[in-house]
Scaffold this motif. Structure first.
Motif, PDB file in Angstrom:
ATOM      1  N   LEU A   1       0.832  -1.196   0.000  1.00 37.18           N
ATOM      2  CA  LEU A   1       0.000   0.000   0.000  1.00 37.18           C
ATOM      3  C   LEU A   1       0.875   1.257   0.000  1.00 37.18           C
ATOM      4  CD1 LEU A   1      -3.216  -0.105   2.125  1.00 37.18           C
ATOM      5  CD2 LEU A   1      -2.181   2.066   1.443  1.00 37.18           C
ATOM      6  N   LEU A   2       1.870   1.241   0.870  1.00 38.45           N
ATOM      7  CA  LEU A   2       2.776   2.393   0.950  1.00 38.45           C
ATOM      8  C   LEU A   2       3.452   2.648  -0.394  1.00 38.45           C
ATOM      9  CD1 LEU A   2       4.346   4.505   2.683  1.00 38.45           C
ATOM     10  CD2 LEU A   2       6.059   2.718   3.069  1.00 38.45           C
ATOM     11  N   ALA A   3       3.858   1.576  -1.054  1.00 40.22           N
ATOM     12  CA  ALA A   3       4.582   1.737  -2.315  1.00 40.22           C
ATOM     13  C   ALA A   3       3.664   2.166  -3.443  1.00 40.22           C
ATOM     14  CB  ALA A   3       5.277   0.424  -2.676  1.00 40.22           C
ATOM     15  N   ALA A   4       2.381   1.816  -3.353  1.00 43.84           N
ATOM     16  CA  ALA A   4       1.480   2.080  -4.474  1.00 43.84           C
ATOM     17  C   ALA A   4       0.722   3.390  -4.323  1.00 43.84           C
ATOM     18  CB  ALA A   4       0.475   0.927  -4.605  1.00 43.84           C
ATOM     19  N   ALA A   5       0.346   3.698  -3.113  1.00 45.49           N
ATOM     20  CA  ALA A   5      -0.686   4.719  -2.917  1.00 45.49           C
ATOM     21  C   ALA A   5      -0.139   6.138  -2.969  1.00 45.49           C
ATOM     22  CB  ALA A   5      -1.385   4.469  -1.576  1.00 45.49           C
ATOM     23  N   THR A   6      -1.011   7.066  -3.231  1.00 46.02           N
ATOM     24  CA  THR A   6      -0.678   8.483  -3.139  1.00 46.02           C
ATOM     25  C   THR A   6      -0.617   8.862  -1.663  1.00 46.02           C
ATOM     26  OG1 THR A   6      -2.996   9.136  -3.059  1.00 46.02           O
ATOM     27  CG2 THR A   6      -2.010   8.925  -5.248  1.00 46.02           C
ATOM     28  N   PRO A   7       0.016   9.983  -1.350  1.00 43.97           N
ATOM     29  CA  PRO A   7       0.086  10.388   0.062  1.00 43.97           C
ATOM     30  C   PRO A   7      -1.290  10.480   0.703  1.00 43.97           C
ATOM     31  CG  PRO A   7       1.625  11.662  -1.234  1.00 43.97           C
ATOM     32  CD  PRO A   7       0.840  10.844  -2.205  1.00 43.97           C
TER      33      PRO A   7
END
Lengths: 392, 397, 392, 397
Positions: free
Chosen positions: C98-104
């Protein structure tokens, strides 16, 4: 099936064993290896006189009419003695390939001399980068007014430096790509255009690399249809011989090592009392008996399987037994410690033979790859009309 | 824990690489690497290093060494192997050296260090005897004091490179005390001393590394005793304890891997390079993986250097088990890759007549190396002995 | 490099170890497994309260700002205790993907709940017949007026029966074949059209197979370009966690087994006095230390390698360590004899975890095959302009 | 040596196949094969065989058996496994049976053979005890003579299927003689006798095979003593000696191979069946090769049956080493082939609620079998014990 030797088979085994005992002790063998001549002519004549060169060749061509069993019995004892003369290459591989390929009159022309030791022939089938697989053939034969003219390079020709002629596999240019169009040609070793380089092998045996630069063949053996099947048949016999040799080599390794463990003392006790060494020996023995079982599978295939099946069985038996032999013989060295690493002591030489055997007639890995391809084909043939690729 | 690479080590590696690129003459570069180079090559290389100030890469500064950390030493060894330099006389550098540095008198050091670092004094190690292999302490070579001399009688075996060594360091029995370990002393002897005879032992790789060394009333000056009489066993333990991170012979493994990678593209099978066959690619990639693990294990062993703990004590032995297993499997796979040519004996260029066999360039030495590696699980304490050490150190068994 | 734990790292290790000692003895764990609910909610809240769920997630999203080292420290202790709660699946795999894929802003929306334990998410990426490889995606996403609608089947969704939502990988139909066109979509577990089947695993952990039949996604995480790279990054972290777990599992196996050998008597002696068992333990210890070294290789890759290299390093580390762990843990059973085979005794459960670990995130063999393909590509790229295929 | 296939064995195989094709009812065919079937299935199968005259396929004719050679017995077992019949109660047939046939009185045989072959009397084996595993002779369960009874006190462990057995044959200590082997006797006991308690042991495959059996003042008629008092150890050696050719569990290996071959086409990876991937094909073909070797080793072991020689003595142990290794590797590879589904626990249909999980049909039981096979190197004498037997028999170590 009957796993015990019959009394006749025992006689054969005993006579080979006696020959080994008399002519092949460690010192005699080391002298042969150091002489670097691929064994002794006297030994070869002994093999011939005893009928071993033609043991599994038909009586009608001056052979002794035995079967693969006789080959295995002889080879196993030769493996125990680490014989360096090219029995495998010249008698088994070349003899059986020739028998499978040639017409009866060609057999009459070539086999008697091979059997009585008066003429040596070697099989030149492997090529640089064919890794011992007979289907890969770049050497080619052209028609000429005088017959077939050969061009190419063959390697690891067993017994190659010591022979009067070669049986050479080559492709006919009219069939450049088909895998079936491989002919076997007889060429003399002194034929113009043929150059041979001696290849000494690790185990004291000898092979040759030969270059054929427009070499005129004496004749083609049989016809083009049967070249590749005949090669495979010859290889089947040769792989059997190699398997039996290695079983003999492992037997001796175990005997020598057990003796050493009984006699060697460290920390004031026989090292045979150390449990970890006892267990290692037990594992080596179990692996050896499994390899011997595989040898029997290989032998049985000569009686119960068609030629194609037999070739596959022998291929996998050869890879399997070579793998076991490398491990068992390596452990033989390990259990000896330093002495096992020396040229003067016998145990290391069994390992060397196992390493060479793994390379001969198609490296273990490459043969396994071919067996796996064949398995894929078997599965794809079988599944043509079955439900396949079901979703879960 | 911190896995960031130390920038000082990165720059040290660059320094070594620069040195090798700029200073290594062509005739000392890209040599085939095996357990030991020819004496003349080693001597040239030793002189070159000494001239550069790197003549003793494993010794502390106060003993004339570079003072490099174990990590730096590993980098130096790796880069030398990659450049194909000759090997050093590791009996001098890695075995005797620490003993001289720690136990010898200034006079003794003064006598030996100079010629050794000048490439003029080569060493061999006289430990094993016919009756004492794994049970080293049962050795029987006697040294009897006679005025200013010891009179040495007995026999050593498996003495690597005794035939080209100038001096030997050896263990002798100086008394028949209660406990066999206590009667052992550590001597240095000039190989030219009357009464020393060297008999070659050919090994199964077809080469001459090993020897028997016979001592027949050999008069060794008592000044050549290292440490005290009877201190030989503890000196030996000190000596063997220095070698933990080297047991895997990592630089050699790296040589094997590069050779394998080269053969994977150079050797063909059925019209394609070996690497194009999935089965060969799989095996090659497994070896690459194992190499990463063993390299890191070497780093860990180096980091434990000098510590006193069960794991520090056992780590070198564990590394030896895994490292030697990998040496044997890698060197065997290289021979397999050669196909038919794996069966061919290519005589060593330095021994016997020069020959030119097919595939000489790619194949020569590969099988010899494989045969030689069978000894790796025997020398330096058999792997069976190592297993005993591990079980005792870690579990008190 | 520095292989010893810093004092802060020791504090973390000790606090996890204390938690295991207090909440995860053999009896407590067996009760959790028998309850068959994928662990206890109280434990999960404990993990959250201690900050372990967000140990390697950034502080800006309520994480604790640690690195892969913290993940490894926690995982290793969890491996020693054979924790059954889905830390690997929900905290590491889903959190890092999730951290690697998502926008802030998406991170702000989803990570805090994941970290404080109030909301569980699972990653649904593997499919029947993808064998855990993230590139093989048949699930697809269609545009609809309300957003993306998903169709497909996902399996071995770790922690799957216990979650509030899934991160699902799916292909966009506009890019049906390209391997880069994989999006990650957030769906609620109670979304219409989604059915989940609980998959109990051998080690007492739980996964799910989910079928997506026109399921409306809440949103796509990040953009289409980064779906696959983000998956790989999440998998890299998860493989690291698994590697560390197994090193912990091996450590405990060795400790338990050594204790057993010291205490068990046969033939009137401690069985620890048998040399063959001593040597087996030595080999197991050496393999474990080699595996630990590989774990350090894996850890180092988070600091010194680019994402692609790291993924390859983790893949091979995962295959390697799983192979070692299966062997070491199996030998742990063997050295115990009968008692090792029982559900009530701990040593067999370490073996079960090793077997499951080998399957999770891509079976050992399949990951090795992928690594070998990548090696082939590396070689073929490198050789474009080199002399190649030289004849002998 | 003669490798021609015996035509009598070929026609025997056909006879067995015909019988199975014609007589095996559908509910007893194509069952998943593991170490033991459900009791009701085994009972039905036993009755069917008995009705056909094959109720005791491993016993001599004069004891009511078929009188088949070991080779015929192997064929029978292979064909039954191929047809997916239930297993027989092998404790009765292969372990107790030979003992009854050789050591029991006519009265004892009359009492037990009938119900056993009628599928009404199931047996279990009470040998191991908590303190005596590999050291079987150290067993401590006591049997004290009291008139026409023995009073048994003690505990057995690892007692397979005690929970569904009607009778147990067990070793007890009837005297504390000098040599521990000499005080052991062989008893039969009805599991319903007061004082016998069975406690289940769940094993790591998630199933209930094993038990502890407690004996608390259990009164066993003295008429149930087999052989003489103190003869138990030699009876046990006789019993264990019958089992050489079975140690590899060849029929089970054949089941594994067929399962593997099926999965190779049924399971896909990246759009292709597993067998189309060279790496999987290579491993499958290696297993096929090993199976050939182990099958032949079984034949050789069978041919040595009854002979007295070092190799005959060691062969069963060697076969066990290689056979169990293969069992473990094959069952593990099957799990690997299942991909993600290899991690899933499919509850046994006979235990726990019926479930239907994805891939149930192909995957169920595979992992359980793999876990269970870890015991194959432990039961029947651990492989460590077998190695000791081999080293002693072959080399006198």
């Amino acid at each position: 099936m009957q796993f015990e030797l019959s009394s006749e088979q025992q006689l054969l085994r005993d006579s080979v064993a006696r020959f080994i005992a008399e002519n092949y002790d460690v010192t005699q063998r080391l002298a042969l290896v150091k002489a670097d001549e691929g064994g002794s002519g006297a030994n070869w004549q002994g093999f011939a006189a005893n009928g071993w060169l033609g043991a599994a060749l038909p009586e009608q061509f001056s052979g002794f009419g035995g079967s693969a069993i006789e080959t295995a019995i002889i080879s196993q004892q030769f493996g125990r003695g680490l014989v360096v003369e090219p029995y495998l290459g010249c008698a088994v591989l070349t003899g059986q390939t020739l028998l499978a390929a040639a017409t009866p009159s060609q057999c009459e022309r070539w086999l008697p001399g091979l059997i009585d030791g008066s003429q040596r022939l070697a099989l030149a089938y492997s090529e640089p980068w064919s890794h011992g697989m007979p289907e890969i053939v770049q050497t080619h034969a052209d028609h000429s007014p005088n017959g077939y003219v050969l061009h190419g390079r063959k390697t690891l020709v067993l017994g190659g430096p010591l022979v009067d002629g070669y049986v050479v596999s080559a492709r006919l240019p009219s069939h450049p790509t088909s895998r079936g169009s491989v002919g076997l040609f007889l060429v003399r070793s002194d034929a113009p255009g043929l150059t041979a380089t001696r290849l000494p092998l690790h185990d004291g045996t000898q092979a040759a690399e030969i270059v054929l630069d427009a070499v005129l063949a004496v004749e083609m053996l049989g016809d083009l249809e049967h070249g590749l099947p005949a090669l495979r048949e010859g290889l089947s016999h040769a792989m059997l011989s190699l398997c039996a040799e290695l079983v003999g080599a492992m037997e001796r390794t175990l005997e020598i090592t057990a003796d050493y463990l009984r006699n060697r003392k460290q920390f004031n006790v026989q090292i045979a009392t150390f449990q970890s060494l006892q267990h290692r020996m037990a594992d080596m023995a179990a692996e050896t008996e499994l390899a011997r079982s595989m040898l029997f599978v290989a032998l049985a295939s000569f009686f119960n399987e068609c030629a194609n099946e037999r070739y596959e069985t022998l291929s996998s038996a050869k890879s399997f037994i070579c793998g076991v032999a490398r491990n068992v013989c390596a452990q033989g060295i390990q259990l000896h410690g330093g002495i096992g690493m020396t040229e003067e002591y016998s145990v290391g030489h069994y390992f060397k033979r196992a390493v060479v055997a793994d390379v001969l007639l198609g490296t273990g890995t490459v043969r396994e790859m071919a067996t796996a391809r064949r398995l894929q084909k078997r599965f794809s043939d079988a599944r043509t009309d079955s439900t396949y690729a079901r979703a879960p | 824990m911190d896995f960031n690479v130390d920038p000082a080590l990165v720059s040290f590696r660059t320094t070594v690489q620069d040195f090798l690129r700029n200073e290594l003459p062509r005739d000392l570069a890209n040599l085939p690497r095996s357990i030991s180079s020819e004496r003349s090559e080693t001597a040239d290389w030793q002189r070159l290093l000494t001239a550069h100030g790197w003549g003793a890469p494993y010794w502390p500064v106060n003993r004339g060494g570079t003072g490099w950390s174990v990590e730096q030493q590993i980098i130096f060894d790796e880069e030398c192997a990659a450049a194909g330099t000759p090997t050093l006389d590791n009996f001098a550098h890695k075995l005797l050296g620490p003993v001289l540095n720690h136990f010898a008198t200034d006079d003794q050091r003064a006598e030996h260090v100079g010629p050794t670092l000048a490439g003029e004094r080569f060493w061999c190690q006289g430990f094993s005897e016919p009756g004492s292999g794994s049970d080293l302490a049962s050795l029987r070579t006697r040294a009897q004091r006679d005025g200013d001399f010891y009179v040495v009688n007995g026999q050593k075996i498996w003495t690597s490179y005794a035939h080209r060594a100038d001096w030997i360091f050896l263990l002798v029995r100086t008394s028949q005390s209660e406990k066999k370990q206590l009667g052992i002393s550590f001597l240095l002897a000039d190989m030219k001393t009357p009464g020393i005879t060297v008999r070659p032992i050919m090994s199964i790789d077809g080469r001459h590394h090993l020897n028997e060394v016979f001592f027949d009333n050999v008069r060794v000056p008592a000044a050549n005793l290292i440490g005290r009489e009877g201190e030989g066993w503890s000196i030996t333990k000190y000596l063997l304890n220095n070698e933990h991170a080297s047991t895997a012979e990592l630089p050699m493994l790296q040589v094997f891997l590069r050779r394998m990678q080269n053969l994977a593209v150079e050797i063909q099978l059925d019209g394609k390079a070996l690497v194009e066959h999935p089965e060969f690619a799989l095996r090659l990639s497994r070896f690459e993986t194992e190499m990463k693990a063993v390299s890191m294990m070497v780093q860990r062993t180096a980091a434990l250097h000098g510590q006193e703990s069960p794991i520090a004590h056992a780590m070198g032995s564990m590394l030896k088990l895994r490292g030697t297993d990998l040496q044997q499997r890698m060197s065997a796979f290289i021979v397999e890759m050669l196909g038919d040519y794996g069966a061919v004996f290519y005589p060593c260029p330095h021994e016997g007549p020069a020959t030119s066999l097919p595939l000489q360039e790619l194949a020569a030495g590969a099988a010899s190396e494989m045969f030689l590696r069978r000894a790796s699980t025997i020398y330096g304490g058999t792997n069976e002995v190592q297993r005993g050490i591990i079980a005792k150190a870690l579990y008190g068994f």
